[in-house]
Structures are given as C-alpha cells and as structure tokens.
Design a protein around this motif. Sequence first.
Motif, short mmCIF file in Angstrom:
data_model
loop_
_atom_site.label_atom_id
_atom_site.label_comp_id
_atom_site.label_asym_id
_atom_site.label_seq_id
_atom_site.Cartn_x
_atom_site.Cartn_y
_atom_site.Cartn_z
N GLN A 31 0.83 -1.19 0.00
CA GLN A 31 0.00 0.00 0.00
C GLN A 31 0.87 1.24 0.00
O GLN A 31 2.01 1.22 0.42
CB GLN A 31 -0.87 0.01 1.25
CG GLN A 31 -1.61 -1.29 1.40
CD GLN A 31 -3.04 -1.11 1.86
OE1 GLN A 31 -3.41 -0.13 2.46
NE2 GLN A 31 -3.83 -2.08 1.56
N GLY A 32 0.25 2.33 -0.48
CA GLY A 32 0.94 3.60 -0.41
C GLY A 32 2.07 3.74 -1.40
O GLY A 32 3.14 4.26 -1.05
N ARG A 57 -5.80 5.82 -5.68
CA ARG A 57 -5.14 4.57 -6.02
C ARG A 57 -3.75 4.46 -5.45
O ARG A 57 -3.16 3.38 -5.38
CB ARG A 57 -5.07 4.39 -7.56
CG ARG A 57 -6.40 4.44 -8.28
CD ARG A 57 -7.50 3.66 -7.60
NE ARG A 57 -7.17 2.28 -7.34
CZ ARG A 57 -7.88 1.25 -7.77
NH1 ARG A 57 -8.95 1.43 -8.49
NH2 ARG A 57 -7.52 0.03 -7.47
N SER A 58 -3.19 5.60 -5.05
CA SER A 58 -1.83 5.59 -4.50
C SER A 58 -1.83 5.47 -2.98
O SER A 58 -0.78 5.40 -2.36
CB SER A 58 -1.10 6.88 -4.89
OG SER A 58 -1.02 7.01 -6.29
N GLY A 59 -3.03 5.49 -2.38
CA GLY A 59 -3.09 5.39 -0.93
C GLY A 59 -3.05 6.73 -0.22
O GLY A 59 -2.68 6.80 0.96
N ASN A 95 -4.25 9.39 2.08
CA ASN A 95 -5.13 9.12 3.22
C ASN A 95 -5.49 10.38 3.97
O ASN A 95 -5.74 10.37 5.16
CB ASN A 95 -4.45 8.11 4.15
CG ASN A 95 -3.09 8.56 4.61
OD1 ASN A 95 -2.68 9.69 4.33
ND2 ASN A 95 -2.39 7.71 5.33
N ARG A 124 4.70 6.42 0.10
CA ARG A 124 3.98 7.33 0.99
C ARG A 124 4.79 7.59 2.26
O ARG A 124 5.33 6.66 2.86
CB ARG A 124 2.61 6.74 1.38
CG ARG A 124 1.73 7.76 2.12
CD ARG A 124 0.33 7.22 2.37
NE ARG A 124 0.36 6.16 3.38
CZ ARG A 124 -0.60 5.24 3.54
NH1 ARG A 124 -1.65 5.24 2.77
NH2 ARG A 124 -0.49 4.31 4.46
N SER A 156 -4.15 -1.95 10.08
CA SER A 156 -3.29 -0.79 9.90
C SER A 156 -2.66 -0.40 11.24
O SER A 156 -3.30 -0.59 12.28
CB SER A 156 -4.12 0.38 9.38
OG SER A 156 -3.34 1.53 9.22
N PRO A 209 -5.27 4.09 6.67
CA PRO A 209 -4.80 3.19 5.61
C PRO A 209 -5.17 3.63 4.20
O PRO A 209 -4.72 3.01 3.24
CB PRO A 209 -5.49 1.87 5.96
CG PRO A 209 -6.72 2.27 6.70
CD PRO A 209 -6.38 3.53 7.45
N GLY A 210 -5.98 4.67 4.04
CA GLY A 210 -6.35 5.05 2.68
C GLY A 210 -7.35 4.06 2.10
O GLY A 210 -7.97 3.28 2.83
N ASP A 238 -6.70 2.47 -1.25
CA ASP A 238 -6.19 1.73 -2.40
C ASP A 238 -6.34 0.22 -2.25
O ASP A 238 -6.72 -0.47 -3.19
CB ASP A 238 -4.74 2.13 -2.73
CG ASP A 238 -3.80 2.08 -1.53
OD1 ASP A 238 -4.28 2.23 -0.39
OD2 ASP A 238 -2.59 1.92 -1.72
N GLY A 239 -6.11 -0.28 -1.04
CA GLY A 239 -6.24 -1.72 -0.82
C GLY A 239 -7.68 -2.20 -0.99
O GLY A 239 -7.93 -3.26 -1.55
#
Lengths: 182, 166
Positions: A5-6, A144-146, A148, A159, B142, B148-149, B151-152
């Motif tokens: 991720q990230g 899509r890049s994370g 947050n 990130r 996380s 954690p955003g 994207d996952g």
Amino acid sequence: MTREQGRLNPPVGAQDHAQGSAGAAIALVEYGDYECPHCGRAYPIVKRLQARLGAGLLFVFRNFPLAEVHPHATAAAELAEAAAMGGRFWPMHDMLFEHQDALDDGHLLTYVRALDLDPGDLRKALESGRPKERVRADFTSGVRSGVNGTPTFFINGRRFDGNWTDEDSFAAALRAAAPPSS
Amino acid sequence: MTANARADGSLLAAGARAPEFVLPREPGATVSLRSLRGRPVVLAFYPADWSPVCGDQMALYNEILPEFQALGAELFGISVDGAWCHVAFRETRRLRFPLLADFEPKGAVARAYGVYRAQDGTSERALFVLDGDGIVRWSYLSPIEVNPGADGILDALEGLGGRRTA
C-alpha cells in the motif's frame, strides 16, 4: 498476495507540475487541497525544504480537493489548472495557499488580476473542461496511491507516514531517500 | 446473534466466513450482515469518532464513496461508539454512508473479527472486504495511527471481478 500500500501511481512524469530538475535524486510529491488548513501549514515548510535541499529535490503538486468538507477547494484547484494551461501554475498555486481563507469566486478573480492573468483566457480554459478532468484524474490517482488525507506526501514514490510538521525530520527523511552516490 | 470472539485475537484472514452480526446503523434501526448477501461489503473498523478533520479516515471514504458504489459495494464504518454519537459525528462530517455502533455488548463484533484493542477499549483500525457470499476476500490491519487510505479496498473490490452483482 497483498499489493504494497501507499505506492505512487502513476509515477512522476511529464504531465506533472514540478519544480526543480527532473534528474533530481529526490522526488517529493504532495497531494493537497488549497482550502485545507494542514496543507496551508505545509506550504511554507515545503518552501523551506526546497531551499535547504536545492537542486537535489524535485517537488510535484497534485490535486486532492476534499470537496465535502471544503466547498471552495475544487474551484480553486481548477483555477490553478486553468492557469497552468497558460504556463502559470506555480504563481497561482502560491497565491491560493497564501490566501486560503478567501477562496470564494470574488476573491479568486482578484488573484487572477493580481497575477496579470487574462480573465477571458482563464474562463475559456475552464470551459474547455481540461482543468476539471485534470483535477479529477489527480484525485483518482491519489486514491489509487493510498492518499489518506491532506496533505499526503510521497518520497520517491513511497507514501511518507512520518511527521511532516517536524521540518528537520522531514528533511532527514528526504535526504535518506537519495541514492548513496548522489 | 454475534459470533464469538476469536480465541487467539488475530485478524480474520481472507477465505474465512465473515461472522454474522446485527448492529444499529442509526438509533432505532439495525442492519444485519446476512441481509447484504449478493453484493460486496466493506467493513472499515476505526478506533473512535471525532479524530482530526482533514486526515480523518471516514471523511476520506466519504469523498471516495462514488468509487465504492461504482464497484457495487456497500461501505460501513464501525466503531465502539454509540448510535447517538455516530449521529452527531455523521452530521458534523456530512458522512453519506452508515456508521455501525459496536456498542453493546461493547466491541463484540470487533472481537469476532479479531480487531479489538483491549488495552484501549476500542477497535483497531482494520479493513475487511467481503464478497457477495459473505466470505472475507481481503483484510488489513493498519498501524493505529496510520489512516490506511482506500487503495487496498479498491484493489480487493476489483479483484472480486465477475462476482459483482450490483
């Protein structure tokens, strides 16, 4: 099986608004929102880091307007992208962050004039739909890049989850990202 | 109606059947996980309402909600806060998706998914993507201080591919 991720996607490229040399050892990417107070705090910090790291640092700004909480953020982002079509992205970027408490349409127009930009040209640029598309594309790439929250920073594609408000440790993280040879 | 706590307290992993639950989605109204069969479900456990604004995980998901919806998924935030606390939080942040109250017995659902933090009395910050059959297809724990955003989650939803029914 889980992708890491990230990770910045797409990587820094010709389409980006960048300050510094493309061959710099360190690429710092910010996903930001002109109306976000935290991004406003980050703005002078990034300026100082650019001064400290000089030619070794490439700085890229991508849009991540949080439209639900910041009602003027999208219009501000699109205005900067419209200015970019005439080669004036960074002056507008700086102007917006330096006046982030006054981003209603009336104030935006005064910034256009203050930067000697032609309101008619900018209107045409906005009406072309390209700024809107660009802001949306940045937002999607951020998701899509994370990304947050705002600001979210990426150092050489990764990130940065550290504390960007601590300028010295931010600078240290940037320096640590440079390949040893540089 | 809630499954038992995970004996070893570990994160429920991909492939497991998601423990059933019925939780308040607002005061006086509940949602049961079973009723959501046929479409993907995203469960976003977070420690507590009222964390700082711009970096807030739920505010981020609010912005991205159309992307989750485009993938046919139903998104729920879930914390140990009570239903009335969630009401105030949702209204202030203008959240357009439901927050489930894992409030009584406190944290029971978090325990069933292996994401309860006994030392703090909250859940962990953890994500689960369930397919339309109620099977966990992706989960992620996380670091508590790192949002954690999304994207996952989006990768996992796309990975469900043809199972999409919405």
